[in-house]
Design a protein around this motif. Structure first.
Motif, short mmCIF file in Angstrom:
data_model
loop_
_atom_site.label_atom_id
_atom_site.label_comp_id
_atom_site.label_asym_id
_atom_site.label_seq_id
_atom_site.Cartn_x
_atom_site.Cartn_y
_atom_site.Cartn_z
N GLU A 92 1.02 -1.30 -0.24
CA GLU A 92 -0.11 -0.51 -0.33
C GLU A 92 0.65 1.50 0.31
O GLU A 92 2.36 1.53 0.91
CB GLU A 92 -0.81 -0.15 1.40
N VAL A 93 0.94 2.23 -0.76
CA VAL A 93 0.97 2.76 -0.92
C VAL A 93 0.29 4.66 -0.59
O VAL A 93 -0.98 4.52 -1.42
CB VAL A 93 1.65 3.36 -2.80
N ALA A 94 0.83 5.92 0.37
CA ALA A 94 0.23 6.41 0.46
C ALA A 94 0.49 8.18 -0.05
O ALA A 94 1.45 7.95 -0.75
CB ALA A 94 0.23 7.52 2.11
N LEU A 95 -0.05 8.64 -0.34
CA LEU A 95 -0.49 10.06 -1.32
C LEU A 95 -1.13 11.10 -0.47
O LEU A 95 -2.30 10.78 0.48
CB LEU A 95 -1.15 9.65 -2.83
N GLN A 96 -0.54 12.53 -0.83
CA GLN A 96 -0.97 13.21 -0.57
C GLN A 96 -2.03 14.23 -1.17
O GLN A 96 -1.53 14.52 -3.26
CB GLN A 96 -0.44 14.13 -0.21
N GLN A 97 -2.87 14.15 -1.10
CA GLN A 97 -4.33 14.80 -1.99
C GLN A 97 -4.87 16.11 -1.72
O GLN A 97 -4.77 16.42 -0.25
CB GLN A 97 -5.66 13.78 -1.92
N LEU A 134 -0.42 11.24 -9.61
CA LEU A 134 0.89 10.64 -10.60
C LEU A 134 1.93 10.08 -10.17
O LEU A 134 2.99 9.88 -10.56
CB LEU A 134 0.79 11.64 -12.30
N ASP A 135 2.40 10.95 -9.17
CA ASP A 135 3.73 10.97 -8.40
C ASP A 135 3.56 9.94 -8.02
O ASP A 135 4.91 9.55 -7.58
CB ASP A 135 3.64 12.37 -7.17
N ALA A 136 2.59 9.75 -6.79
CA ALA A 136 2.04 8.10 -6.07
C ALA A 136 3.16 7.32 -7.23
O ALA A 136 3.43 6.01 -6.93
CB ALA A 136 1.12 7.40 -5.47
N LEU A 137 1.70 6.79 -8.25
CA LEU A 137 2.32 5.69 -9.38
C LEU A 137 3.73 6.36 -10.00
O LEU A 137 4.14 5.22 -10.22
CB LEU A 137 1.49 6.66 -10.28
N THR A 138 4.06 7.26 -10.80
CA THR A 138 5.58 7.15 -10.72
C THR A 138 6.52 6.39 -9.39
O THR A 138 7.83 6.09 -9.86
CB THR A 138 6.46 8.79 -11.01
#
Length: 188
Positions: A92-97, A134-138
């Motif tokens: 699992e990867v967290a990202l900032q929205q 997109l940053d998280a997918l990269t």
């Protein structure tokens, strides 16, 4: 795109602080979403997006889900929903929205290095959610084959100074409490 265009022109406008926000079945689930409108949108996405080599459709909760589900059913491409809840699963990867009116974390599961993904969302406005995704997918190492937002609210956004481009089906702005169509064909 007659149904989408007309539904946007008919959309009520509300204010969240200084942010003018159109209320629409695609972006808010109200008023009621007619199947003809959803079908029109999905057919247009299939025609516009590069989906031939896509392994997964990736969409943020909540308002990308209905569009992405319909697209998944029409194309047989599996769907991954980026959730606002942490599950603690392996990988699992967290990202900032960050949107025009809120911010928080979201969580990606089931996307791995080398996966070829189509990112799909309902609206591109500030670009904060899409940039975080997109940053998280990269970071994960996924291959972002294409990025589509159904509606773009014209104006500067957080993707302007990045290498990411987003295809849109229609571009609008809100002026004096009304939706104005800026580009009926959206961005390629």
């Amino acid at each position: 795109m007659d149904r989408l265009r007309q539904s946007l022109l008919d959309a009520p406008i509300i204010e969240k602080g200084e942010y003018q926000y159109f209320v629409h079945p695609i972006s808010d689930g109200v008023p009621m979403l007619e199947p003809e409108l959803l079908r029109e949108i999905v057919i247009r996405i299939i025609r516009k997006a590069q989906i031939e080599d896509v392994d997964k459709i990736v969409t943020p909760a909540a308002m990308g889900i209905h569009i992405s589900t319909a697209l998944s059913l029409m194309t047989d491409i599996p769907l991954v929903v980026i959730r606002k809840r942490e599950y603690g699963l392996d990988g699992e990867v967290a990202l900032q929205q960050e949107t025009g009116y809120s911010e928080g974390e979201m969580y990606i599961n089931d996307v791995f290095e080398g996966d070829k993904v189509l990112v799909l969302d309902d609206v591109l406005s500030t670009g904060g959610t899409m940039k975080g995704i997109l940053d998280a997918l990269t970071h994960i190492g996924a291959d972002v084959v294409d990025v589509v937002a159904v509606i773009k609210k014209a104006g500067p956004n957080k993707l302007d100074d990045t290498d990411h481009s987003v295809k849109t089906l229609i571009n609008v702005t809100v002026e004096d409490g009304e939706v104005v169509i800026v580009d009926e064909d959206g961005d390629d």
